[in-house]
Design a protein around this motif. Structure first.
Motif, PDB file in Angstrom:
ATOM      1  N   ASN A 442     -63.259 -19.784 -96.347  1.00 12.56           N
ATOM      2  CA  ASN A 442     -62.391 -20.295 -97.392  1.00 12.56           C
ATOM      3  C   ASN A 442     -62.514 -19.414 -98.631  1.00 12.56           C
ATOM      4  OD1 ASN A 442     -62.247 -22.434 -95.524  1.00 12.56           O
ATOM      5  ND2 ASN A 442     -61.911 -23.919 -97.160  1.00 12.56           N
ATOM      6  N   PRO A 443     -61.561 -18.495 -98.847  1.00 10.87           N
ATOM      7  CA  PRO A 443     -61.601 -17.657-100.052  1.00 10.87           C
ATOM      8  C   PRO A 443     -61.489 -18.509-101.313  1.00 10.87           C
ATOM      9  CG  PRO A 443     -60.006 -16.830 -98.449  1.00 10.87           C
ATOM     10  CD  PRO A 443     -60.406 -18.197 -97.994  1.00 10.87           C
ATOM     11  N   GLY A 444     -62.198 -18.122-102.344  1.00 12.32           N
ATOM     12  CA  GLY A 444     -62.218 -18.924-103.568  1.00 12.32           C
ATOM     13  C   GLY A 444     -60.902 -18.987-104.293  1.00 12.32           C
ATOM     14  N   ASN A 445     -60.009 -18.004-104.052  1.00 15.74           N
ATOM     15  CA  ASN A 445     -58.763 -17.996-104.830  1.00 15.74           C
ATOM     16  C   ASN A 445     -57.813 -19.125-104.450  1.00 15.74           C
ATOM     17  OD1 ASN A 445     -57.633 -16.989-102.394  1.00 15.74           O
ATOM     18  ND2 ASN A 445     -57.938 -14.885-103.070  1.00 15.74           N
ATOM     19  N   ILE A 446     -58.030 -19.801-103.312  1.00 21.20           N
ATOM     20  CA  ILE A 446     -57.158 -20.935-102.988  1.00 21.20           C
ATOM     21  C   ILE A 446     -57.479 -22.139-103.869  1.00 21.20           C
ATOM     22  CG2 ILE A 446     -56.832 -20.168-100.615  1.00 21.20           C
ATOM     23  CD1 ILE A 446     -58.755 -22.258 -99.653  1.00 21.20           C
ATOM     24  N   TYR A 447     -58.599 -22.087-104.584  1.00 20.80           N
ATOM     25  CA  TYR A 447     -58.989 -23.183-105.468  1.00 20.80           C
ATOM     26  C   TYR A 447     -58.815 -22.840-106.940  1.00 20.80           C
ATOM     27  CZ  TYR A 447     -61.367 -24.412-101.135  1.00 20.80           C
ATOM     28  OH  TYR A 447     -61.645 -24.691 -99.819  1.00 20.80           O
ATOM     29  N   ASP A 448     -58.442 -21.607-107.229  1.00 19.49           N
ATOM     30  CA  ASP A 448     -58.448 -21.154-108.612  1.00 19.49           C
ATOM     31  C   ASP A 448     -57.032 -20.927-109.128  1.00 19.49           C
ATOM     32  OD1 ASP A 448     -59.547 -20.449-111.033  1.00 19.49           O
ATOM     33  OD2 ASP A 448     -60.964 -19.022-110.177  1.00 19.49           O
ATOM     34  N   PHE A 449     -56.934 -20.786-110.447  1.00 15.92           N
ATOM     35  CA  PHE A 449     -55.652 -20.546-111.095  1.00 15.92           C
ATOM     36  C   PHE A 449     -55.418 -19.045-111.286  1.00 15.92           C
ATOM     37  CE2 PHE A 449     -56.758 -24.847-111.898  1.00 15.92           C
ATOM     38  CZ  PHE A 449     -55.571 -25.554-112.037  1.00 15.92           C
ATOM     39  N   SER A 450     -56.393 -18.252-110.908  1.00 22.21           N
ATOM     40  CA  SER A 450     -56.279 -16.803-110.975  1.00 22.21           C
ATOM     41  C   SER A 450     -57.119 -16.207-109.857  1.00 22.21           C
ATOM     42  CB  SER A 450     -56.760 -16.279-112.339  1.00 22.21           C
ATOM     43  OG  SER A 450     -58.093 -16.682-112.592  1.00 22.21           O
TER      44      SER A 450
END
Length: 485
Positions: A442-450
């Motif tokens: 699960n890459p972190g960018n799927i949870y972030d706004f950037s």
């Protein structure tokens, strides 16, 4: 984009390209692949069918000649007809137009891939936020199911707010967290996600602003955005959401609320200290800013019990509190609860009845028996020991294999280790490379706004052997990306 779930049989006498044509033609003619859908690229088709690119080109050329697909330039190759519309004078409806005009937004493409691949047995799931089948309490569940079957008189619809018996049990259960509410202020929902959907439909206006941590699990969903609301991230520090930024982010001309996961935050694992929880409540009371407190991970503490919920201090009914057994017992039971002011609960209960006529009555009976029998508390003690062992194995493996390429936190509970890669690489490339090696991350960018360089590592699902082996393989993949970056 269409999903390839088949490979040609190279032992057959039928040429490979003709097998591919037959497969694609069948998918189109039976309606599984709709008019307007985009085909994968030639390279993706080549990988998906496990054939060389020239074979793909040969198959596509014939499908184009049949009038089933068409190259649309930068848009790629698109399905433009099916076998019936080639023969008939009146073509069928273009379902893709209907799909694209629907209200609910589709998942991010990475999440769609994850959802499709999670059930392939060969995949090692290093990001799944769910308990492993290895820790499922089979004997206890068998005992509970036997008791439920003896007591069961019917499986009809429950009351709009859910089983009164279960709500009474939950009312007592919540007292140990200083949440003193009557059964009439509790709504049984089909998991925390449904509670968020009901809130988005029932008490927010179109154009409302929802504030949440940056990053947040909520960013990986489109619950509020699909209902016409805006999601805005608020920065975090090591203690959770930064209170001073709440006022800055709050919109003065729109309805606003705050969504937070203060206990074993998803995805970072942070536990908000008691002082910060108090500050957030005070600011939100001052700003008349409602709070949604998602407490799905509370029972999964591994070192020390976390601070009491924000809801425990709520004297003005400003906090809507979410709980669930999806993380602690069985996600498939689909049972959670929403606690709030009675008028809100009445309103959301009415909407729930309009959408699904109530959560599973059988699941409600099962949870009521778990909690009333005392077996749930007994089970949680055993579960924490198992999860703690998994955490230690994951941390040790990270230390042995990631110490020079990443940094990470040591979670005090929950499922996740928030890992930050030291060097910048393409996270999409890492994700794709991992899938090819039967690793699901699960890459972190799927949870972030950037964009970020994080991974949400979960130690809850994979078997102990797979957890260790999977992390070692992931380390090798990251190093390969470093070399070729």
């Amino acid at each position: 984009m269409v999903i390839i779930d088949w490979k040609p049989d190279k032992n057959l006498s039928t040429p490979i390209y003709k097998q591919i044509i037959g497969y694609v033609r069948g998918k189109i003619s039976n309606g599984e692949w709709e008019i307007g859908e985009k085909l994968p690229t030639q390279r993706q088709l080549s990988d998906g069918f496990n054939v060389n690119r020239s074979t793909i080109i040969q198959a596509l050329d014939e499908l184009k000649a049949e009038g089933l697909i068409e190259a649309k330039g930068s848009k790629g190759t698109v399905i433009v007809n099916n076998t019936w519309s080639v023969l008939a004078s009146t073509p069928p409806p273009n379902w893709q137009d209907y799909i694209e005009s629907g209200i609910h937004r589709p998942n991010l493409s990475t999440i769609q891939v994850i959802n499709n691949l999670e059930f392939k047995p060969e995949m090692i799931r290093l990001g799944t936020g769910e308990l492993s089948p290895d820790v499922f309490p089979r004997k206890m569940m068998k005992k509970i199911m036997g008791r439920v079957s003896d007591k069961m008189s019917s499986l009809g619809y429950e009351q709009p707010k859910g089983s009164l018996y279960l709500r009474k049990i939950l009312s007592q259960y919540l007292k140990k967290y200083d949440i003193n509410v009557s059964p009439s202020s509790i709504l049984i929902v089909s998991g925390s996600l449904q509670a968020l959907q009901l809130i988005s439909m029932g008490i927010l206006h179109h154009g409302s602003m929802v504030l949440t941590e940056k990053p947040s699990y909520l960013k990986s969903l489109h619950v509020f955005q699909s209902a016409g609301m805006n999601l805005k991230g608020v920065n975090m520090d090591d203690y959770g959401i930064i209170t001073g930024e709440i006022k800055k982010r709050k919109s003065n001309n729109k309805t606003t609320l705050l969504y937070t996961i203060p206990t074993f935050h998803n995805p970072t694992g942070i536990v908000m200290p008691d002082r910060r929880r108090k500050e957030i409540l005070e600011i939100c009371e001052e700003e008349r800013l409602p709070i949604i407190e998602d407490d799905a991970y509370r029972e999964l503490w591994l070192d020390d019990e976390p601070p009491m919920p924000i809801k425990s201090r709520d004297g003005s009914g400003i906090v809507l509190y979410l709980g669930s057994i999806s993380k602690t017992l069985a996600a498939g039971l689909r049972i959670g609860w929403l606690v709030g002011p009675q008028p809100v609960i009445d309103r959301l209960g009415d909407i729930k009845m309009q959408t699904d006529y109530g959560a599973s009555s059988l699941s409600q009976l099962i949870l009521a028996e778990w909690m009333s029998s005392g077996l749930y508390d007994e089970y949680l003690i055993m579960l924490r020991k198992e999860i703690k062992l998994r955490r230690e194995i994951a941390l040790r493996t990270l230390e042995d294999n990631f110490s020079d390429i990443a940094t990470w936190n040591r979670p005090k509970g929950g499922f996740y280790i928030w890992t930050n890669l030291e060097r910048k690489i393409s996270m999409n490339k890492l994700f794709t490379s991992a899938v090819k090696r039967n690793l699901l991350i699960n890459p972190g960018n799927i949870y972030d706004f950037s964009y970020n360089q994080n991974l949400r590592i979960s130690y809850s699902y994979a078997s102990l052997d797979d957890l260790e082996m999977g992390l070692k393989k992931l380390s090798q993949l990251i190093r390969e990306c470093y070399r070729y970056n």
